[in-house]
Design an enzyme around this catalytic site. Structure first.
Site, mmCIF file in Angstrom:
data_model
loop_
_atom_site.group_PDB
_atom_site.id
_atom_site.type_symbol
_atom_site.label_atom_id
_atom_site.label_comp_id
_atom_site.label_asym_id
_atom_site.label_seq_id
_atom_site.Cartn_x
_atom_site.Cartn_y
_atom_site.Cartn_z
ATOM 1 N N GLU A 72 0.821 -1.212 0.000
ATOM 2 C CA GLU A 72 0.000 0.000 0.000
ATOM 3 C C GLU A 72 0.853 1.260 0.000
ATOM 4 O OE1 GLU A 72 -2.854 0.917 3.160
ATOM 5 O OE2 GLU A 72 -3.505 2.654 2.003
ATOM 6 N N ASP A 89 -0.426 -5.168 3.085
ATOM 7 C CA ASP A 89 -0.988 -3.977 3.728
ATOM 8 C C ASP A 89 -0.422 -3.921 5.139
ATOM 9 O OD1 ASP A 89 -2.450 -1.859 4.672
ATOM 10 O OD2 ASP A 89 -4.340 -2.537 3.797
ATOM 11 N N ILE A 91 -0.745 -1.798 7.735
ATOM 12 C CA ILE A 91 -1.829 -1.659 8.718
ATOM 13 C C ILE A 91 -3.133 -1.560 7.940
ATOM 14 C CG2 ILE A 91 -2.812 -0.387 10.658
ATOM 15 C CD1 ILE A 91 -0.151 0.949 11.137
ATOM 16 N N ASP A 92 -3.991 -2.536 8.083
ATOM 17 C CA ASP A 92 -5.333 -2.400 7.527
ATOM 18 C C ASP A 92 -6.235 -1.959 8.674
ATOM 19 O OD1 ASP A 92 -7.138 -2.605 5.257
ATOM 20 O OD2 ASP A 92 -8.135 -4.129 6.478
ATOM 21 N N THR A 94 -6.030 1.742 9.430
ATOM 22 C CA THR A 94 -5.232 2.857 9.960
ATOM 23 C C THR A 94 -6.102 3.886 10.675
ATOM 24 O OG1 THR A 94 -3.472 2.603 8.331
ATOM 25 C CG2 THR A 94 -3.702 4.777 9.286
ATOM 26 N N ASP A 217 -6.056 -4.755 0.526
ATOM 27 C CA ASP A 217 -7.090 -4.868 1.566
ATOM 28 C C ASP A 217 -7.664 -6.289 1.640
ATOM 29 O OD1 ASP A 217 -7.075 -2.029 2.062
ATOM 30 O OD2 ASP A 217 -8.386 -1.744 0.331
HETATM 31 P P1 2AM Z 1 -6.421 1.137 5.299
HETATM 32 O O1 2AM Z 1 -6.661 1.292 6.746
HETATM 33 O O2 2AM Z 1 -5.283 0.227 4.979
HETATM 34 O O3 2AM Z 1 -6.326 2.436 4.567
HETATM 35 C C1 2AM Z 1 -12.355 -0.164 4.978
HETATM 36 O O4 2AM Z 1 -13.422 0.284 4.239
HETATM 37 C C2 2AM Z 1 -11.092 -0.210 4.164
HETATM 38 O O5 2AM Z 1 -10.851 1.004 3.479
HETATM 39 C C3 2AM Z 1 -9.956 -0.483 5.077
HETATM 40 O O6 2AM Z 1 -9.436 -1.713 4.700
HETATM 41 C C4 2AM Z 1 -9.014 0.712 4.929
HETATM 42 O O7 2AM Z 1 -7.668 0.334 4.690
HETATM 43 C C5 2AM Z 1 -9.514 1.434 3.702
HETATM 44 N N1 2AM Z 1 -9.498 2.889 3.871
HETATM 45 C C6 2AM Z 1 -8.779 3.737 3.125
HETATM 46 N N2 2AM Z 1 -9.016 4.997 3.506
HETATM 47 C C7 2AM Z 1 -9.913 4.967 4.519
HETATM 48 C C8 2AM Z 1 -10.578 5.964 5.304
HETATM 49 N N3 2AM Z 1 -10.362 7.248 5.153
HETATM 50 N N4 2AM Z 1 -11.435 5.543 6.251
HETATM 51 C C9 2AM Z 1 -11.677 4.233 6.419
HETATM 52 N N5 2AM Z 1 -11.087 3.256 5.691
HETATM 53 C C10 2AM Z 1 -10.214 3.613 4.750
HETATM 54 CA CA CA Z 2 -6.110 -1.401 3.721
HETATM 55 CA CA CA Z 3 -3.081 0.249 5.136
HETATM 56 CA CA CA Z 4 -4.445 3.589 3.888
#
Ligand code: 2AM
Ligand code: CA
Ligand code: CA
Ligand code: CA
Length: 267
Positions: A72, A89, A91-92, A94, A217
């Site tokens: 990512e 990824d 941190i999924d 974040t 994701d």
């Molecule tokens: P991330 O935390 O790696 O960015 C949830 O709908 C998914 O969307 C998550 O896996 C998250 O991955 C991604 N995501 C990206 N931008 C986001 C945001 N602003 N708010 C919530 N989820 C986000």
């Molecule tokens: Ca993600």
């Molecule tokens: Ca991420």
């Molecule tokens: Ca992200």
């Protein structure tokens, strides 16, 4: 009692996840000290994401020097071995992480010849290591996983992702949600797509759907759900998951009815 022989491949992936999780857990203890920047309107990245990704890249590269990467934060790295690629990824979830909400994870998948063959999803705060390899089953820590056996949509609990500021698809999502919520026992939004899929594999949720999602994701979670006996497709019922960013997962009873509901509402 099933005896589990863990493959070298999964050992590499789990070892990398555990090592990277150490800095992640430390950083979670002092979120206020992290450097946070924006990639888009509501798209945040922190020094914790970068640190985790660096550790994962180092560990995976040490074990399999020629494999490529799709990450990512770091993007694509073409490896000497064109047929193997890690999809990472760091941190999924974040947004959860930065708010002190403990639902986030590390997600690592291996794609071989264009096919997803292994996945590891590690939720460090609960010490939940979800792992699966094609043909060898899905596990949570030592325990074999199986998707839920629920047969009726009206008894089921589904996970989804709500589009946020900066992601498109708000209108179709509201139609999908309207159609789904009238037909199910409950809808949950946990904030980590990878963990949503791990929960489907574990039978905690009966299904999951989301659009506008990225390969990192869902890549590991797809392997988990399939190895737990579930079905995962795009909104057309096909396998163009990483390309379309649309995903519907469920058990053998619920996947088709869910697909029909979402598809007609999405259009
Ligand atoms: P991330 O935390 O790696 O960015 C949830 O709908 C998914 O969307 C998550 O896996 C998250 O991955 C991604 N995501 C990206 N931008 C986001 C945001 N602003 N708010 C919530 N989820 C986000
Ligand atoms: Ca993600
Ligand atoms: Ca991420
Ligand atoms: Ca992200």
């Amino acid at each position: 009692l099933a005896v589990m022989v863990r493959s070298a491949l999964l050992n590499v992936m789990m070892g990398a996840a555990r090592k990277a999780a150490r800095s992640l857990v430390r950083d979670y203890g002092e979120i206020e000290n992290l450097q946070v920047s924006r990639k888009g309107p509501s798209d945040f990245v922190s020094s914790a994401d970068i640190k985790v990704e660096k550790t994962l890249r180092q560990e995976l590269k040490k074990a399999r020097p020629a494999y490529g990467f799709l990450m990512e934060e770091g993007g694509e790295i073409i490896g000497d071995d064109r047929s193997n690629r890690w999809i990472v990824d760091p941190i999924d979830g974040t947004t959860n992480f930065l708010h002190g909400i403990p639902n986030f994870c590390i997600s690592i998948a291996l794609e071989r010849e264009g096919e997803l063959i292994a996945g590891v999803i590690y939720q460090p705060l609960g010490d939940e290591m979800f792992h699966a390899e094609k043909g060898a089953g899905a596990f949570l820590n030592e325990r074999r996983l199986r998707v839920s056996a629920r047969r009726k949509l009206e008894d089921s609990v589904l996970a989804t992702g709500i589009p946020f500021h900066g992601r498109g698809g708000h209108e179709p999502f509201l139609r999908e949600l309207g159609a789904v919520m009238k037909n199910v026992a409950g809808v949950r939004r946990f904030g980590s797509a990878a963990l949503d899929l791990a929960y489907v594999a574990a039978g905690r949720c009966d299904g999951y759907w989301e659009a506008g999602i990225k390969p990192w994701d869902i890549a590991a979670g797809i392997v988990l759900v399939r190895e737990a006996g579930g079905y995962v497709t795009d909104y057309e019922g096909g396998n163009k998951l990483l390309e379309t960013g649309e995903i519907i997962a469920g058990n053998d009873h619920l996947h088709q009815p869910l697909l029909r509901l979402i598809k007609s509402a999405h259009a």
